[in-house]
Design an enzyme around this catalytic site. Structure first.
Site, PDB file in Angstrom:
ATOM      1  CG  ASN A 109       0.831 -85.587  21.256  1.00 12.60           C
ATOM      2  OD1 ASN A 109      -0.081 -86.000  20.534  1.00 12.60           O
ATOM      3  ND2 ASN A 109       1.938 -86.288  21.477  1.00 12.60           N
ATOM      4  CG  ASP A 139       9.966 -84.851  21.562  1.00 16.37           C
ATOM      5  OD1 ASP A 139      10.151 -85.886  20.894  1.00 16.37           O
ATOM      6  OD2 ASP A 139       9.554 -83.784  21.064  1.00 16.37           O
ATOM      7  CE  LYS A 166      -6.433 -85.984  42.680  1.00 18.37           C
ATOM      8  NZ  LYS A 166      -7.867 -85.715  42.878  1.00 18.37           N
ATOM      9  CG  PHE A 201       4.458 -88.115   9.386  1.00 15.74           C
ATOM     10  CD1 PHE A 201       3.388 -87.323   9.012  1.00 15.74           C
ATOM     11  CD2 PHE A 201       4.627 -89.335   8.764  1.00 15.74           C
ATOM     12  CE1 PHE A 201       2.495 -87.748   8.022  1.00 15.74           C
ATOM     13  CE2 PHE A 201       3.745 -89.775   7.784  1.00 15.74           C
ATOM     14  CZ  PHE A 201       2.676 -88.971   7.417  1.00 15.74           C
ATOM     15  CE  LYS A 257      11.636 -86.218  13.031  1.00 15.39           C
ATOM     16  NZ  LYS A 257      10.246 -85.870  13.446  1.00 15.39           N
ATOM     17  CE  LYS A 310      15.247 -87.524  14.898  1.00 17.59           C
ATOM     18  NZ  LYS A 310      14.064 -87.481  15.775  1.00 17.59           N
TER      19      LYS A 310
END
Length: 403
Positions: A211, A281, A291, A325, A339, A343
């Site tokens: 990301n 995730d 490959k 975060f 959240k 959590k």
């Protein structure tokens, strides 16, 4: 660290006196209250008026110039100072101080002050190496005086060697570093665990999913924690960021599974845990040893869920203050609060990564610190400053919990 500090700059008679002008100016820019005290010989190199303009204070030269009949000037200056910097410090002023000689205003004030004294020598290379000068400096070090060693290079006398007055920026850095160490540490004795950066989820030996996280926010948090006196462990995914504090232990990981294991390894011993990393995730269900060659048509990669690190820590926590975060693009506060509860977090830091100046790869951020007690927005600022503000909020919440 020098904001509102009373700093007395002592200038003795050397050609390097001109550098004391820059030092004075930069100390004022740092927010310090600066007064300058010159020897008569220093005033032959630089006009006292220059220092008066730069410091915005009267310049001291003569012991017998008493500006206020209610005060003895050199005693008043000695008591006023939080820090004394002698720059440049000639062999003469060093010798006077080491032998208790007080025959002018600067030497008299140095014997009277109880402030921290920093000595920045500047002289000919052979003078600096003379046994008498070395002996005097050793004596002063034994008494607790701080030396800022001169640099090496071309000297005004034509010699090349050690004896140049250190640059004003370096002198200020030494002062700030020492003052940080003296400052009561907000997180002294605490262990802080921070995760930062992205993860890489392997497809084959060539390709992976990742990301946009740069790790800058997590690294800023780790350094802020160290700045506040904590013992810090930073679990970092693949990133180009460098940690600048020697007080931070860095643990490098690659995948979400690697980060899960590392965070659980250090979690039990930690007091504060901040999961700032952008962990994948999902990961490829099948990882190829070789490959995968390009071929006609589309390539469909089946993905599977990774372990939810933050939720697993929330289920495991006992005494830890756990902060997550939430990087969102739609309804960030709403999702952040959900959240926080799901959590079992003590706080969550929410930001809209679509907002200009916030989010991945930026040097700045805009966040909201949320828990059951408060919803505090921190406006646009460098990530290092955001990190400091977040720790102040965390520290306050931990104090409130202990009451």
């Amino acid at each position: 660290m020098l904001q509102e500090k009373n700093i007395l700059v002592g200038v003795s008679g050397g050609i390097a006196s001109y550098k004391a002008c820059t030092l004075t100016s930069k100390l004022v820019q740092k927010g310090a209250n600066v007064k300058v005290m010159m020897t008569e010989n220093a005033a032959k190199f630089v006009s006292p008026l220059t220092f008066q303009a730069l410091s915005r204070n009267t310049v001291y030269i003569d012991t017998f110039d008493e500006f206020d009949p209610k005060k003895i000037a050199h005693i008043d200056a000695a008591d006023w100072a939080d820090i004394v910097v002698i720059a440049p410090a000639t062999a003469n002023i060093i010798g006077k101080l080491a032998n208790g000689i007080a025959d002018d205003m600067l030497s008299t004030t140095l014997l009277a002050t109880e402030a921290d004294v920093y000595i920045a020598p500047a002289m000919n290379v052979h003078m600096y190496q003379h046994p008498a000068v070395i002996r005097n400096m050793k004596q002063l070090e034994e008494w607790g005086y701080h030396f800022i060693e001169p640099g090496s290079g071309y000297l005004a006398c034509g010699y090349v060697g050690k004896g140049r007055l250190e640059e004003p920026e370096t002198i200020i850095h030494v002062l700030e570093t020492h003052q940080k160490r003296k400052k009561p540490s907000l997180l002294s004795g605490k262990k802080v665990l921070v995760s930062a950066g992205p993860t890489q989820e392997t497809i084959d030996p060539v390709r992976y999913f990742t990301n946009r996280s740069s790790g800058k926010m997590g690294f800023a948090l780790a350094e802020a924690a160290a700045e506040f006196g904590a013992e810090v462990t930073l679990v970092a995914g693949p990133t180009n960021e460098k940690i600048n504090s020697p007080l931070v232990k860095r643990v490098d990981v690659t995948s979400a599974e690697d980060m899960y294991k590392a965070m659980h390894t250090y979690f039990e011993e930690s007091d504060i845990v901040i999961k700032a990393a952008a962990v994948a995730d999902y990961r490829p269900k099948v990882v190829y040893d070789q490959k995968v060659k390009k071929k006609e048509g589309n390539w469909v990669i089946e993905m599977e869920r990774t372990k939810d690190i933050l939720q697993s820590l929330g289920e495991k926590k006992t005494r830890q203050f756990l902060v997550g975060f939430a990087a969102e693009t739609v309804n960030p506060i709403e999702y952040g609060k959900a959240k926080l509860k799901k959590k079992n977090l003590d706080a969550i830091v929410v930001n809209n990564v679509a907002q200009e100046g916030a989010g991945f790869q930026s040097d700045t951020n805009i966040v909201t610190y949320v828990n059951e007690k408060r919803e505090k927005q921190l406006p646009l600022a460098p990530k290092k400053e955001i990190a400091r503000q977040l720790f102040r909020l965390i520290i306050q919440d931990m104090k409130d919990e202990s009451l």
